[in-house]
Design an enzyme around this catalytic site. Structure first.
Site, short mmCIF file in Angstrom:
data_model
loop_
_atom_site.label_atom_id
_atom_site.label_comp_id
_atom_site.label_asym_id
_atom_site.label_seq_id
_atom_site.Cartn_x
_atom_site.Cartn_y
_atom_site.Cartn_z
N HIS A 125 0.82 -1.22 0.00
CA HIS A 125 0.00 0.00 0.00
C HIS A 125 0.85 1.27 0.00
O HIS A 125 0.35 2.34 -0.29
CB HIS A 125 -1.07 -0.02 1.10
CG HIS A 125 -0.60 0.24 2.50
ND1 HIS A 125 -0.26 -0.76 3.38
CD2 HIS A 125 -0.43 1.39 3.18
CE1 HIS A 125 0.09 -0.24 4.53
NE2 HIS A 125 0.00 1.07 4.45
N ASP A 131 1.11 -7.72 2.10
CA ASP A 131 1.25 -6.26 1.91
C ASP A 131 2.73 -5.85 1.77
O ASP A 131 3.29 -5.21 2.65
CB ASP A 131 0.58 -5.53 3.07
CG ASP A 131 0.26 -4.08 2.73
OD1 ASP A 131 0.84 -3.55 1.75
OD2 ASP A 131 -0.57 -3.47 3.44
N SER A 172 3.97 2.19 8.33
CA SER A 172 3.69 1.23 7.26
C SER A 172 4.96 0.93 6.49
O SER A 172 5.64 1.85 6.04
CB SER A 172 2.65 1.79 6.30
OG SER A 172 1.39 1.67 6.86
N1 ARG Z 1 -4.62 0.31 7.39
C1 ARG Z 1 -3.33 0.16 6.80
C2 ARG Z 1 -2.49 1.39 7.04
O1 ARG Z 1 -2.97 2.44 7.30
C3 ARG Z 1 -3.39 -0.31 5.37
C4 ARG Z 1 -4.12 0.52 4.40
C5 ARG Z 1 -4.23 0.03 2.97
N2 ARG Z 1 -5.30 -0.89 2.75
C6 ARG Z 1 -6.58 -0.57 2.41
N3 ARG Z 1 -7.45 -1.53 2.30
N4 ARG Z 1 -7.00 0.65 2.17
O2 ARG Z 1 -1.28 1.35 6.96
#
Ligand code: ARG
Length: 720
Positions: free
Chosen positions: A85, A220, A655
């Site tokens: 991501h 991811d 992240s």
């Molecule tokens: N919640 C995670 C973050 O903020 C991953 C976000 C990406 N995934 C998504 N389904 N939008 O780092």
């Protein structure tokens, strides 16, 4: 002697308790106590191996990736691991409907095939403490004056400690809410190339349904490489550039994980506010969060409708959609958890203790009274502010049109022709970028919907004076969707922003009256001017006071408990931090226990052929069913471990962060927090907080078995 013993014992217990797993520590200021606690929990590295002022150390492998993520160097040739991501936008931009890397995945077969991106990465060079210089210059100042002076002083230090020729950039960070200031000196490298990515079905497996939740089965990760000029210096993209030679890179562990194993996470947590006042919590749960969620609901719905229909639109909107959706779910969850754990009540309790202590301290005596007054004064306008950023600016057309107010102000000021030309050229450039990302169908629906929502939801006293009256006269009843639909259709049909001929004529001969008559510009300008003239100043006043009271409160808290103060960590400020804890299972609710790892068995259980969020590549399903796990198999589970959880304290910005074992070997990439602790920005829950990580063995399995990119595996240093 006896007394000393007791004090000591007491101190140790206190530390033992306080040191739970909460804390995002500054590696530079890693106190001996914190380091000792890390060792007690299992760490085998010396302090100097973690962070050394002038010798290579682990911190040299940790980078800022792009605008708001973390990455790490994993080979002697500048190979970077980060989250899928985090690479998402670059992957989508490198893709086309014909070469759809986002959908199908991609691995460069050689260095030559690695794809240039517009990303850059930053290495931390050093950290200087500039607290004294800053605080000396702020003596005796308060309110707006202090805010302005602080901004000026920090800008001057940033400039002094930066060197454009060497791509050295300095950013002073205000820590402990302005009680400490550290200058972070970075070196930026701007030739960053896409090396590999799994298909989106793997990299975003589970989509928004599984986002912020455990158990998780998302792969991811994505792979990039940083390049330098022949001399090893930062340089813009050139085909002659060479792979970066790192000071430090992380070895990768293939060893199995056990419940309770030591885990350390390095990276760039963006923001937390652990000393937020009870008033702030209440404003968030009453107004700010629900308003944001409601407006994003509407925007996401219209974007998704178009993305589903057309792969080209999907590529165009995917990245923007993902980031809107990510914090839509976050803020919804945050509200729920804040209410569930009564964080408001917890904060009030702490404030009562503080106020009792402060009765004899003139500096703090009236703090909470004054703070309450500031919130009371701001509260009536809070919703309007969210409506501006998430509603009015939620239409990409209107957001772009509002950027033209810059050009307008140059025009009405009767500026020099050269300045007008410069502003017009900038607007022309910005329009190109806007058109590339623009999807009219969804945008028009967003405009219609948020214009009605604003009408109904924002206090009528605060509406732009004539806007809704005129709308009613020209388009019909204000309680009818049709009115807003027809209005939005007109704005989209009549604006020159979508009309190349009229736009070019305007840019050739920019004219304020022509711009002001444009319906998209007029819409933006009406709402922005209304807000900026009446409510923007109130917001600024409130922010200045809130910052001041926040700083005072934290200063007082540290004075009130000097033992605790020595062991406090500063809130996240997108500066390098280390957090440590353990791989650990948990109990999300009564009678339910969550295992600390997920496996391919669970991945196949969730798999749903053809589903938008839970599909998988056919080849992957076949390999997993055959149990073709190679050297990546977990010997105890006899399965491929997909994800795991730890007790580490992280937040957005982390992240892509490396999760390391006690020897500093990479065991996974952090990519999420769990739903039960979504209140983590404001209050750390020591029982429920978990960091969600993708297991590095799954990452390597995807690269190797699924992607066939063994050349990348050969670059790594594997620890078995
Ligand atoms: N919640 C995670 C973050 O903020 C991953 C976000 C990406 N995934 C998504 N389904 N939008 O780092």
């Amino acid at each position: 002697m006896k007394k000393l013993f007791f004090t000591l014992l007491f101190t140790i217990c206190m530390i033992g308790r306080m040191l739970a797993d909460e804390g995002m520590w500054l590696p530079l200021l890693l106190g001996q106590q914190v380091y000792n606690d890390m060792v007690k929990k299992g760490l085998k590295l010396t302090k100097e191996q973690l962070y050394h002022i002038n010798k290579p150390s682990l911190k040299d492998a940790i980078i800022i990736f792009g605008g708001g993520c973390t990455g790490e160097i994993v080979s002697s040739k500048g190979l970077i691991f980060t989250n899928h991501h985090c690479g998402y936008d670059a992957i989508a931009s490198a893709s086309s409907v014909e070469k759809n890397y986002l959908r199908d995945g991609f691995y460069a077969a050689s260095l030559n095939e690695e794809i240039p991106t517009s990303l850059s990465v930053q290495f931390l060079v050093r950290i200087d403490d500039v607290t004294k210089e800053v605080l000396d210059s702020l003596k005796g100042l308060s309110g707006a004056e202090r805010v302005q002076k602080q901004a000026a002083v920090l800008a001057a230090i940033n400039k002094r400690l930066s060197k454009a020729e060497e791509s050295i950039e300095t950013r002073v960070s205000s820590l402990f809410k302005g009680n400490q200031f550290l200058a972070f000196v970075y070196q930026r490298y701007s030739d960053v190339r896409l090396v590999g990515t799994p298909p989106e079905s793997v990299g975003k497996f589970g989509g928004d349904t599984d986002n912020w939740e455990w158990p998780r089965h998302t792969g991811d990760f994505s792979v990039f490489r940083v390049y330098t000029d022949a001399a090893g210096k930062p340089a813009k993209y050139s085909k002659d550039n060479i792979a970066y030679k790192p000071k430090w890179y992380l070895p990768v562990s293939l060893k199995p994980l056990k419940d309770g194993d030591f885990a350390m996470i390095w990276g760039y947590p963006g923001s937390t506010n652990r000393y937020e006042s009870s008033y702030g919590i209440k404003l968030a749960t009453d107004i700010n969060n629900p308003t944001l969620v409601k407006l994003r609901d509407a925007r996401l719905k219209y974007m998704f409708e178009e993305m589903k229909k057309d792969p080209a639109v999907k590529l165009q909107l995917a990245s923007s959609y993902a980031s809107i959706a990510n914090y839509w779910k976050f803020f919804d969850g945050e509200t729920k958890q804040l209410l569930k754990y009564d964080v408001y009540g917890q904060k009030q309790k702490a404030e009562t203790v503080f106020t009792a202590w402060a009765t004899t301290k003139p500096e703090y005596q009236t703090l909470f009274n004054d703070w309450a007054k500031a919130y009371d004064a701001w509260r009536p306008y809070a919703k309007h502010r969210v409506y501006m950023s998430e509603g009015i600016m939620g239409s990409p057309l209107i957001a772009f049109a509002s950027s033209l107010m810059q050009l307008e102000s140059v025009l009405v000021r009767n500026s020099a022709p050269a300045d007008i030309q410069k502003a017009a050229a900038a607007a022309d450039q910005a329009r190109k970028a806007f058109l590339e990302s623009s999807n009219k169908v969804s945008d028009e629906k967003i405009l219609a919907t948020v214009t009605r929502m604003f009408y109904e939801d924002v206090d009528k006293q605060q509406h732009p004076v004539t806007f809704y009256g005129t709308l009613k006269n020209q388009y019909g009843a204000l309680d009818n969707d049709e009115t807003y639909r027809r209005y939005a259709a007109d704005v989209f049909a009549k604006t020159m922003i979508f009309d190349n001929t009229r736009w070019s004529a305007f840019i050739a001969k920019p004219d304020a009256v022509l711009l002001q008559g444009d319906p998209a510009f007029a819409h933006a300008s009406t709402f922005v001017s209304n807000y900026n003239s009446k409510y923007g100043p109130l917001s600024q006043q409130f922010n200045a006071k809130n910052a001041e009271f926040g700083r005072l409160y934290l200063k007082g808290v540290m004075e009130m408990d000097t033992i605790k103060a020595k062991m406090m960590y500063p809130d996240a400020t997108f500066t390098m931090r280390v957090s440590y804890g353990n791989v650990k299972s948990y109990q999300p609710r009564d009678a339910v226990k969550y295992d600390y790892v997920t496996t391919s068995r669970g991945l196949l259980e969730k798999y749903k052929a053809g589903d938008y969020e839970f599909d998988l590549p056919a080849q992957q399903v076949a390999l997993l069913k055959k149990k073709d796990f190679g050297q990546y198999m977990d010997p105890t589970r006899k399965d491929l471990v997909i994800g795991f959880i730890t007790t580490n304290d992280i937040t957005g910005g982390n992240s892509g962060s490396p999760v390391l074992n006690n020897k500093g070997e990479l065991i996974g990439l952090a990519f999420d927090g769990n739903y039960e602790a979504l209140s983590h920005k404001l209050a750390f829950d020591k029982d429920l907080n978990r960091t969600i990580c993708v297991d590095i063995r799954y990452v390597l399995w995807c690269i190797d078995k699924l992607g066939g990119a063994t050349r990348l595996i050969n670059e790594l240093t594997l620890a078995k």
